[in-house]
Design a protein around this motif. Structure first.
Motif, PDB file in Angstrom:
ATOM      1  N   HIS A  90      41.728  31.373  37.265  1.00 57.17           N
ATOM      2  CA  HIS A  90      43.633  31.223  36.348  1.00 57.17           C
ATOM      3  C   HIS A  90      44.441  32.262  36.854  1.00 57.17           C
ATOM      4  N   HIS A  92      46.601  35.051  35.110  1.00 54.74           N
ATOM      5  CA  HIS A  92      47.275  36.007  34.390  1.00 54.74           C
ATOM      6  C   HIS A  92      48.709  35.760  33.950  1.00 54.74           C
ATOM      7  N   GLU A  98      42.120  42.459  33.553  1.00 55.75           N
ATOM      8  CA  GLU A  98      40.934  42.529  32.949  1.00 55.75           C
ATOM      9  C   GLU A  98      39.438  42.759  33.124  1.00 55.75           C
ATOM     10  N   HIS A 136      41.253  34.573  39.400  1.00 55.97           N
ATOM     11  CA  HIS A 136      39.640  34.577  39.654  1.00 55.97           C
ATOM     12  C   HIS A 136      39.230  33.856  39.074  1.00 55.97           C
TER      13      HIS A 136
HETATM   14 ZN    ZN Z   1      41.207  35.755  32.945  1.00 49.34          ZN
END
Ligand code: ZN
Ligand code: S6P
Length: 187
Positions: A90, A92, A98, A136
């Motif tokens: 996905h 963000h 992250e 990612h």
């Molecule tokens: Zn993520």
């Protein structure tokens, strides 16, 4: 979602639990529609018992702005027509960073910013960093379950449609000497 107090959260690796615990998620092969390059092989795997590909357990920290939720993902070892088992992947939506920390097994972190693809190999103790704007996906490259901790901004959100639309640049296949990468579209 309610705020939570300062706390310690215990990961019991053999039981596969966090305590206190938050939501848990199980993704089976049928949840990964449109992601493997070989659609027929994916369909066959769904018909053939629809195996669990990965699970995600979360702490009770809520997914809201300024909080820092954590989760542990465990991807089972396996391949579908040679393509290593992986998360959906996905972006963000509001482009927030992250971090992951490898816990057990061997994996890879595939990142794609729409132009470039990067691969970070993840072993226990590796911190993988995803800068804002890099979609990612995690991949199990070993023959045992691969687990990692994720810590992410509570307001980050998950855009799965982005990966369906743009792909991840490369695909990770099981090769004779480890991981082999092929172009996402041609496979
Ligand atoms: Zn993520
Ligand atoms: C959340 C973080 C992970 C993933 C998890 C499952 O920002 O990146 O907790 O959600 O690894 O992957 P996916 O792509 O199905 O959400």
């Amino acid at each position: 979602a309610l705020p939570v107090p300062p706390m310690s959260i215990r990961f019991d690796q053999s039981a596969g639990t966090l305590s206190p615990e938050g939501p848990t998620l199980t993704r089976r092969m049928s949840d990964l529609e449109g992601l493997f390059r070989d659609h027929a092989a994916w369909q066959k795997a769904v018909a053939d018992g629809d195996p669990v590909v990965y699970s995600v357990i979360s702490s009770p920290v809520p997914e809201i702005d300024r909080e820092l939720p954590q989760s542990i993902t465990t991807i089972q070892p396996g391949t579908t027509a040679g393509e290593l088992w992986m998360t959906k992947g996905h972006q963000h939506p509001n482009h927030q960073g992250e971090i992951y920390l490898g816990i057990s097994g061997r994996g890879g972190l595939l990142m794609f910013d729409g132009t470039e693809t990067r691969w970070v190999e993840m072993t226990p103790g590796t911190i993988g960093y995803m800068p804002p704007g890099w979609a990612h996906r995690s991949v199990n490259i070993g023959d045992e379950p691969y687990s990692f901790l994720a810590v992410y901004p509570g307001g980050a959100g998950h855009d799965y449609g982005w990966v369906l639309e743009h792909g991840m640049g490369l695909r990770a296949l099981s090769g004779t000497d480890g991981v082999e990468f092929v172009d996402y579209v041609e496979g």
